[in-house]
Design an enzyme around this catalytic site. Sequence first.
Site, short mmCIF file in Angstrom:
data_model
loop_
_atom_site.label_atom_id
_atom_site.label_comp_id
_atom_site.label_asym_id
_atom_site.label_seq_id
_atom_site.Cartn_x
_atom_site.Cartn_y
_atom_site.Cartn_z
N TYR A 181 -2.03 -0.78 10.39
CA TYR A 181 -2.18 -1.04 8.95
C TYR A 181 -0.90 -0.69 8.19
CZ TYR A 181 -4.05 -0.86 4.21
OH TYR A 181 -4.27 -1.07 2.86
N SER B 297 0.85 -1.19 0.00
CA SER B 297 0.00 0.00 0.00
C SER B 297 0.88 1.23 0.00
CB SER B 297 -0.90 0.00 1.25
OG SER B 297 -1.52 1.26 1.43
#
Length: 562
Positions: free
Chosen positions: A446, A433
């Site tokens: 995350y 990501s």
Amino acid sequence: MRRRWRADLRGPADRRQASSGGTVKVRSGEVELAVRVRGTDGPTVVLVHGYPDTHTVWDRVTALLEKDFRVVTYDVRGMGESTPPSTEDGYRLEHLAQDLFTVIDEVSPDAPVHVVGHDWGSIQAWEAVTTPGARIATFTSISGPCLDHMAHWSRKGLSIARLRQLARSWYIGAFHLPVLAPLFWRLYLGPRWGGVLRRLEGVRAEPAPTITRDAVRGISLYRANIRPVMRSPRHRLAPMPVQVIQPTRDRYIRTEPLDLERWVPTLRRRRIAAGHWAPLSHPAPLARMISEFIADSTPPRELVVITGGGSGIGRATAVAFARTGARVVVSDVDFAAAEETADMVDGHAYEVDVRAEEAVRAWARQVADEHGVPDVVVNNAGIGHSGSFLSTSTEQWQRVLDVNLWGVVHGCRAFGELMVERGEGGHIVNLSSAAAYLPSKILSAYATSKAAVFMLSDCLRAELAPHAIGVSAICPGLVNTNITATTTFSGVSAEEQSRKQERASRIYARRGFGPEGVAAEIVRAVRRNRPVVPVTAEAKAARLASRVTPGLLRTFAKLDLG
């Protein structure tokens, strides 16, 4: 004598002779060829060796093939126990092709054969398979192109690929030196050939006792053929199915850039994680590829495995690969969603929880048994979580890391081992990501999981490179998928979490970048072997900023965006 030899080859007496390593001389024009036959009464496979080898370069492959095939090897003219022609002109391709035809007529007068060539054995076999009327059922080429195809390709102008091939072919010019080339072989290279193979190729093999003599004679292969063919290339079409195996660590020849589809209607391209002398170093994968091709010469469809394929990026990636003609296998914890994706792409669905290592390993073995070892693995399964470090519980940390990091680790290990064992390369895609390099005080868990995937991908890429397995880290930014609807938040009530999920979904929807865009980048990353792929404008800008102005990103991370 010639008829008796043919009859012996077809009868039980030949099997006794073959098992004892007997050699029979067959005349082809002015030379005599030393021919050996081993194996069963199965289909006949003729193996043609290259330079400066003899038939013994195939011994390890032959030992594996002879269980199912009748395997024929011979020393090409001037090498090993075969006699040389009287002039350099006797090494021209038309004579070498005629030698192969003579061997085929002797060992299989009534049925076509399967031909496998390596190095110059492949070059001369191309001459034979592109000759009209050749009784050849299939042809497998290893590290040896058709010189005419190479000449046509080289005339298309300068390119990076052509310059690289020119650099790899430096030795061809050296072999044209009239005195130095033979002298170098006699005084230096010949006596040290075994050590040269060990240093350059990692191959342990005793060279033939005649290596120096054979190498000096074989220089005529280059002098008699390279310049005439390169000056006036012919149109050479191969009507039978052709398999081209490219060793990924070959220092001398690359066949990938050649537009072989122009010359070969039925073409299968395969790779093997080996150096130039693959018959010596990797006999088992080669024997398997040869056997598979003889059994089914239909070009295989690429096999792609995708975790988290029930929705979002996983589903879009399945559709994108299916459009390229690939076979697709998807998994998801939601089996109904996985089945829906599989129905869309005529694929196969499995229910797998990527957090469980044994479950992933069992699934990988099942995929290999039912569909084969995958060519591409996309570790896509992931979950979202938002919250400050101090408000994120240990259980929430564990959940994020189990799916986003350990799920990727399990997928890489289970399928990576299968890919390495197969020896044909492949590609692993890991979904990271933009958060991997874009710090934020509300994405501690995350971002940490995705940063770990980012670094894991780089480490794995270095480790698997010798096995011709590429690894890509895909780094999307804001992508409109259902991950926002399932993202959890730390330290909030159920009502507040629902409100935050709806707000995030609206923001991502307004961004207007769908999962299809990520899927297209994944396909491109595999085709181009790209290591890091930022997706979306904000992901690319953040990637640039992380390398140029990391301090600015740290300042940005302090802002309250929750």
